[in-house]
Structure formats: C-alpha cells, structure tokens
Design an enzyme around this catalytic site. Structure first.
Site, PDB file in Angstrom:
ATOM      1  N   HIS A  82       5.089  -2.845  -8.348  1.00  0.00           N
ATOM      2  CA  HIS A  82       4.011  -2.907  -7.354  1.00  0.00           C
ATOM      3  C   HIS A  82       2.687  -3.132  -8.065  1.00  0.00           C
ATOM      4  CE1 HIS A  82       1.761  -2.041  -3.701  1.00  0.00           C
ATOM      5  NE2 HIS A  82       0.924  -1.386  -4.487  1.00  0.00           N
ATOM      6  N   ASP A 161       2.522   4.991   7.717  1.00  0.00           N
ATOM      7  CA  ASP A 161       1.549   4.361   6.820  1.00  0.00           C
ATOM      8  C   ASP A 161       0.838   3.208   7.522  1.00  0.00           C
ATOM      9  OD1 ASP A 161       0.329   3.819   4.133  1.00  0.00           O
ATOM     10  OD2 ASP A 161       1.365   1.926   4.456  1.00  0.00           O
ATOM     11  N   ARG A 168      -7.617   3.860   8.594  1.00  0.00           N
ATOM     12  CA  ARG A 168      -8.465   3.992   7.387  1.00  0.00           C
ATOM     13  C   ARG A 168      -9.372   2.780   7.242  1.00  0.00           C
ATOM     14  NH1 ARG A 168      -4.320   4.478   2.890  1.00  0.00           N
ATOM     15  NH2 ARG A 168      -6.120   4.398   1.528  1.00  0.00           N
TER      16      ARG A 168
HETATM   17  N1  URA Z   1      -2.487  -0.587  -0.808  1.00  0.00           N
HETATM   18  C1  URA Z   1      -1.708   0.218  -0.071  1.00  0.00           C
HETATM   19  O1  URA Z   1      -0.539  -0.074   0.157  1.00  0.00           O
HETATM   20  N2  URA Z   1      -2.241   1.357   0.415  1.00  0.00           N
HETATM   21  C2  URA Z   1      -3.514   1.713   0.175  1.00  0.00           C
HETATM   22  O2  URA Z   1      -3.923   2.762   0.630  1.00  0.00           O
HETATM   23  C3  URA Z   1      -4.321   0.864  -0.591  1.00  0.00           C
HETATM   24  C4  URA Z   1      -3.779  -0.283  -1.076  1.00  0.00           C
END
Ligand code: URA
Length: 435
Positions: A82, A161, A168
C-alpha cells in the site's frame, strides 16, 4: 451507551473502551448515530489522538463492519502493498509482476482514483480490454497460476471506512494520524494478505510533510498490522518531486513498461527494486541482499515483463500494447511548458503538479466522472537538472482541453530554478525502513 458521553470522554482525553468504539462504528454505519455527532467525535480524536488499544479496536470494528477476503484458497503466503499516495507513483504495476516472477503471491485489490491522481485500476484499464472486475474464482485461480492478479475492490469491504472517510473529507478531519492509520490498515487487513508492505510517502506531494510525522504514521500502522496477526514492513520514501517522469494513466503504464524493459528513470527503478525486495523478504524469509540481486536480474532478464504480459493476457487485455506501447491512444492535444530562464531545477512542488495533472483530466472530482486515460504530464526535467532558457520543462497532454495556457502557468509556478546547483536534493528514494 450514550454517544454524548463518548464524545465527552474523548474531549477530556479519556481512552474509549472496545465496547464504546464498537457502539460508535456500528451506530454510524446503521444510521443511529448522526453525522454531527460523529463529526464531533472525529474532531476530538484529531486533537487528542488514540492509544494503541483504541487504535486496534477501532481498526477491528471498521473491518467487522463488512466482508473480509479469505485468501486461504490460494494456499500460499500472500503479500500486499500500500502506498499512502503520491504523484507519478506507478510502482504497483512494476513490483507486482516482479514479486510473482520470483515466487511470491500478489492477490491485490486496488482502488479507482479520486482527486488529483488516478488509481492503479484506472492505469490498468487504459490497456485495451483489461478487466479489473474478475470474479472471485477467476481472481484466486489466476493468483494460483501466475502469482499475481490486480483487480478492483470486490465485496463489501470496510463500509464503515467509506462512510467515515466521506465525512472526514468535509469536516477537515482527514489529516489525523490515528484516523489515517486505522483507515488504511482496516482496508489492508480486510483484503486478506498475510504480509503487508507499506510505502509511506513524505514530502511536498504527500499527506505527511515531514519525516517525524511519517515515522509516527508508519509505526502506528505496523502496530495495528501486527496486532491483527499480519507481517508488516514500512518504507518511508521521499515525495519531494513526482516519481519517474510520467504522470497520467496510460503514460504511467508506458513508463512502468520501460522499467520492466530494464530502462526508464533511475528513481522509479530504485524505489521499485526496494519495494519488491522487501515484499519478497517478508514472504520468503530470504536475505535482503540476495533478494535484491534476484530482483535486479528478474527485471534485466525480461522475466518480470513476461509476467506482466501474462497478467494482461489473462485479464483480457491486449498484450500487443505491452510489446508495442505506441499502440496506446494519444491525447488529442499537447502543449509545452518552456523555461523562462536558465539554471538548475532546485525544487518541484509535487502537490501543484498533481493538481495540474488532475485538471488535465487524469483524476476524477466526483466518483461518477469519466477519466481521460490519455491525459497527463511528461516531465523533461527534474530536480538537479540544468535547463536552458526556452528549453522544454514538460509536455502537457489532454483530450479535453486544447487551451492549456492557465495550466502551463500553474505548472511553471511549481518549478523553482536557481543559478547554482544544489548538492542535497531531495530525490525520490527510501529514507527509512521500519519493521
Ligand atoms: N488513505 C486512506 O485510505 N485513508 C486515509 O485516512 C487517508 C488516506
């Protein structure tokens, strides 16, 4: 349990219990906790942080909100990678076939790009016919057969998420280390690989602007990964200038092919060799120096390129594009940015360059936007290079805009030219390794 009490606790910096965290995540996903309360809690986390236990509990609660990939059917140690995001970062296209050609197993799901850069899926889809929507059976069979498959996300992974990230984004709570760490690691852990290589970018083109912050983020992500039973290594790499010279979907695939042909820019080759080597170290337990030699041979012998072609063929892509990258459609329009004066390039504002590439059509502003695979930038000069007055700094490509005057000006503002050559340039490289 009461959300108001939970917000009050976090405001006073009292750690949240596992039960409280589960209550928040479940309640937010099923709609019983409204956006305004979740926003208040996120802001309190931004100010007061989270300890290790809270972080792990938050990550697990996010994972438990959706499906988890079970890669055990592959019957091998799987390794994922990642990157926290950068401009011109096409390393996945390079490292995945290298790792597979050397016996590793990369069962990787990638995202579509949102914002100013395209995602790996967009890059791959610029190859005629390439399918990123393999069924689970096709995905597993391909990884078993050739050690690599790169697909778009399947299943309903980490819905919490998705919902929290969207909130966010509009409440100025993205740049919080615990929130980034739990967001990234929940997705990586849910994606199922045994080993995870994290490429944490630091610099003008990255989320983390300095090495202290990047180190803290990397350490937190390693702690979470280990807490969830995964092997994790983090590399901290520079992003003070774009990686390689090409930015944009098909342009980046072309540059990845150059690297797999043993050519291409040195910074991209170096970073790719390091990432592939650490991934193989994690899943083979071999010595790093020995692996690095193997990785270099794998590239220079053409073995990795062959594996990339095989992957393209098996995923329905036109393999001729890889043998003959001239086949990639060209942008309708191109224009040149010329240097106003002579000197050495001392600085490149990576973020601005990323934004210019986005405006040319590389990324999407909204999920439903069409992507322009041909759009992008080729940098003729990078930091440390000498440029004559009137020489080409970069070429801009777009199929949407014929008039690029404003974008050319924006690009120029991102480049600093000095009379004297600087010695300590921040070239893209691995700065630190954390395990
Ligand atoms: N990338 C993500 O997947 N989550 C974050 O909070 C910031 C960057």
């Amino acid at each position: 349990m009461d959300m108001l009490d939970i917000i009050r606790s976090k405001k006073k910096n009292i750690p949240l219990s596992k039960k409280e965290i589960e209550f928040v995540i479940q309640g937010y996903v099923n709609g019983t906790i409204p956006d305004y309360q979740m926003s208040a809690l996120l802001m309190a986390i931004c100010f007061n942080g989270m300890n290790y236990k809270e972080l792990l509990n938050l990550t697990i609660a996010i994972i438990d909100s959706g499906d988890v990939m079970d890669l055990s059917k592959i019957n091998a140690v799987t390794v994922d990678k990642h990157s926290t995001g950068g401009v011109g970062d096409k390393t996945t296209l390079i490292i995945a076939p290298i790792v597979a050609a050397l016996g590793g197993h990369v069962a990787k799901m990638s995202g579509k790009g949102l914002g100013h850069t395209g995602g790996t899926v967009d890059k791959l889809e610029s190859i005629e016919g390439f399918r990123t929507n393999l069924s689970e059976r096709e995905f597993f069979n391909q990884v078993k057969k050739i050690g690599v498959a790169l697909i778009s996300q399947t299943g309903n992974l980490t819905p919490a998420d998705k919902k929290i990230y969207a909130l966010r984004d509009v409440t100025a709570t993205v740049d919080s280390i615990p929130l980034i760490a739990s967001s990234v690691m929940s997705k990586k852990i849910a994606a199922g690989s045994d080993c995870i290589l994290l490429d944490v970018k630091v610099g003008s083109g990255a989320f983390m602007k300095d090495i202290k912050e990047a180190t803290e983020l990397a350490e937190k992500m390693i702690q979470i990964g280990k807490g969830a039973g995964r092997k994790v290594v983090a590399l901290i790499t520079n992003m003070e200038e774009p990686l390689g010279k090409n930015i944009g979907n098909s342009l980046e695939v072309k540059e990845a092919i150059e690297i797999l042909n043993g050519k291409g820019p040195e910074d991209l080759r170096e970073v790719s060799i390091e990432i592939a080597s650490y991934m193989l170290m994690m899943c083979t337990e071999k010595n790093l120096d020995e692996i690095r030699e193997e990785v270099i041979k794998c590239i220079d012998s053409g073995k990795a390129l062959e594996r990339f072609k095989e992957m393209v063929r098996l995923q329905g892509g036109n393999e001729d594009y890889i043998s003959n990258p001239e086949l990639f459609p060209k942008a309708k329009y191109e224009d040149y940015v010329y240097a106003d004066y002579a000197g050495y390039i001392s600085k490149m504002d990576t973020e601005t360059i990323g934004i210019v590439s986005g405006k040319l059509g590389v990324g999407r502003e909204k999920k439903e936007d069409e992507i322009d695979y041909t759009a992008g930038i080729i940098l003729n000069k990078k930091t440390g290079d000498y440029v004559e007055k009137g020489e080409i700094l970069a070429t801009l490509y777009s199929s949407k805009f014929s008039d690029m005057e404003e974008l050319k000006e924006n690009f120029k503002e991102a480049i600093e030219i000095q009379k004297e050559k600087l010695d300590n340039l921040n070239k893209s490289k691995v700065l630190k390794v954390l395990k």
